[in-house]
Enzyme design. Structure first.
Site: not given
Ligand code: NG1
Ligand code: ZN
Length: 538
Positions: A506, A66, A508-509, A515, A381-383, A290
């Site tokens: 939280r 991505s 990050s995943g 973050r 999502e905001a992004n 995406d």
């Molecule tokens: P994490 O890293 O868990 O915050 C980020 C984005 C999500 C989502 C995922 C998957 C932010 C704050 N977080 O997640 O919105 O797009 O990556 O790609 O933008």
């Molecule tokens: Zn992407």
């Protein structure tokens, strides 16, 4: 059937790197490309098992990282409906990836087979694609070895956007199975045809707007958008004028570098290679197309104005609600956001549009599932990642609606077109681009008019590197910390000192960071709040 000796032999060529612990996270497996070969080989096997489990339905596999740097790569599985892999199977993916030896791998496969009562003799098939990363071909080769080892039919789609792979997976399972032509070509052609036709239908005979500049992040979105635009032009070349920049997918080091949706959203600034003037309209895609965010320069002071996922959700919800009303349909519309949605966007949706808003945990699958609870579920999502889901109930009502007046008929036709124009399998930058453009054309709105619905509260997102991010545990759609104990109370005390203050923490995943998000009524307050909360976390 499954030939375990064959798998074991093939696996010997893709030994697991001992020191790495893999996790199938929100975005599948994602890391430096050189660590991924064994993982992707095993994902091929998992795809085969999943297909057998689901009665030979086709499973999709996408190789991409991505918006991450070019040296990274990743892989995720797509279920037959085009949705993300079911949660329980994410656990299997992690188990498979971490099996230390070939024997351990066989043992894990056998346990998945028995836990799921999988009939080993079932046929299975997989389609797979990759983005433009230089590491792609080598990883595809590893995937193909895995697919072969479990005796599964694989269809290579070549280079595609992530949403194209999702859509084609859905198409193969739920639409007419194509009998001729290569899958690689069909996955483009069927996609372009569908969205080009729906776009024209949605636009109708409204006059087109000024050209739009698209920053393609030097990724796969560039060639795909170019071809899609040609399809649109073939039907009528007076409707959509697009100029694609950052379209260099050949030179090394350019993908996502100082450009793309993530760069623009997190830095709140123009990407390189985009000379933007007042009056111009622009948008940025991410590396696998995406996500999309739009932007322009304010005409009175030339400042940068971002139209992010929250703004897209507001535009989409507003237009759909109006059409539903005009059409006289009994259809409920809901919006799903995450805690990263700007407070002003939520207030606008609830107070002005009077639409119910749900807040869920980060990650597309949470948004997608919540959105399925409404007749029409708008999620972004905001992004900039998101889509609109029309439930079977909504589709049924739209397609069978009585058209008493010319106005009603027009609204119903428009709704029908929108259901076809949005990629309902997953957020899709190209489909979202056409969807937004179609609404703006219908409304004859400039970006400024779109933007004027509400004004974002100043906000800041910061990353904090901590020793162990696993100790941060959250609840309430990730907005409240339950651990470490006492930390949330301290955050609350700080937040209370700022007008319109809001902040949450939280883990990050997708990255090894915590973050911190903050918003407040002024830029100064917001930055101060973010800084102070980050100080508590560190
Ligand atoms: P994490 O890293 O868990 O915050 C980020 C984005 C999500 C989502 C995922 C998957 C932010 C704050 N977080 O997640 O919105 O797009 O990556 O790609 O933008
Ligand atoms: Zn992407």
């Amino acid at each position: 059937t499954i030939d375990y000796d064959k798998i074991k032999k093939a696996s010997a060529k893709y030994p697991k790197l001992k020191e790495i612990n893999y996790t199938y996270g929100t975005a599948g497996f994602r890391m430096k490309a050189e660590y991924l070969e064994s993982v992707i080989f095993r994902v091929g096997i998992l795809g085969g098992l999943r297909s057998k489990k689901l009665n030979s339905k086709v499973i999709g596999i996408m190789i991409t990282a991505s918006h991450n740097p070019e040296a990274d790569n990743g892989v995720k599985l797509v279920d037959p409906s085009g949705e993300m892999l079911e949660q329980q199977w994410e656990g299997y993916a992690t188990q498979l990836a971490n099996a230390q030896s070939d024997d351990d791998l066989i043992a894990v496969i056998k346990s998945i087979v028995s836990e799921n009562g999988i009939d080993e003799s079932k046929e299975a098939s997989i389609v797979y694609a990759r983005d433009t990363r230089p590491s792609g071909p080598k990883l595809v080769a590893a995937l193909e070895e895995g697919i072969k080892a479990i005796n599964v039919v694989g269809g290579n789609l070549g280079v595609k956007t992530t949403p194209q792979l999702h859509y084609f997976t859905y198409y193969l399972n739920y639409c007419e199975k194509p009998t001729e032509g290569s899958y690689e070509e069909l996955a483009d052609k069927l996609y372009y045809q569908k969205f080009a036709e729906a776009f024209h239908k949605a636009v109708g005979d409204n006059p087109c707007l000024s050209p739009i500049t698209i920053d393609a992040a030097n990724g796969v979105g560039a060639p795909k958008l170019k071809e899609l635009a040609e399809w649109i032009d073939k039907i009528n070349n007076n409707v959509f004028e697009v100029e694609i920049i950052n379209d260099d997918i050949k030179s090394q080091g350019k993908l996502n570098f100082n450009c793309g949706a993530d760069y623009v959203k997190s830095g709140q600034k123009i990407p390189t290679g985009a000379p933007l003037s007042v009056g111009d309209r622009a948008a940025s895609l991410d590396g696998d197309a995406d996500r999309i965010v739009f932007y322009y320069l304010n005409d009175y002071d030339g400042t940068f104005r971002l139209l992010d996922g929250d703004k897209i959700a507001a535009l989409a919800a507003g237009f759909i609600i109006e059409l539903v009303k005009t059409a006289g349909l009994d259809i409920n519309v809901g919006v799903v956001q995450t805690a990263y949605a700007n407070g002003s966007s939520r207030a606008y949706l609830e107070k002005e549009l009077k639409v119910p808003v749900a807040c869920v945990s980060t990650g597309v699958k949470h948004l997608h599932h919540k959105a399925q609870e409404y007749d029409v579920g708008v999620y972004f999502e905001a992004n900039g990642h998101g889509t609109v889901l029309f439930s079977p109930n909504a589709l049924n009502k739209i397609n069978s609606a009585e058209k008493r007046t010319a106005e009603q008929e027009k609204a119903i036709k428009k709704l029908q077109a929108l259901t076809e124009l949005i990629n309902q399998t997953v957020g899709d930058a190209l489909s979202d681009l056409l969807f937004v453009e179609a609404i703006l054309i219908n409304r004859q709105w400039t970006f400024h008019q779109w933007d004027s619905a509400y004004t974002d509260l100043p906000n800041r997102l910061v990353k904090v590197v901590v020793e162990n991010r696993q100790i941060f545990k959250t609840t309430n759609a990730e907005q409240t910390l339950v651990e470490p104990k006492g930390l949330q109370e301290k955050i609350d005390k700080l937040v209370a000192q700022y007008k319109d203050g809001r902040s949450f923490v939280r883990p990050s995943g997708t990255e090894d960071v915590v973050r911190v998000y903050a918003e407040a009524s002024t830029r100064k307050d917001c930055d101060e709040l973010a800084f102070k909360v980050a100080g508590l976390v560190y």
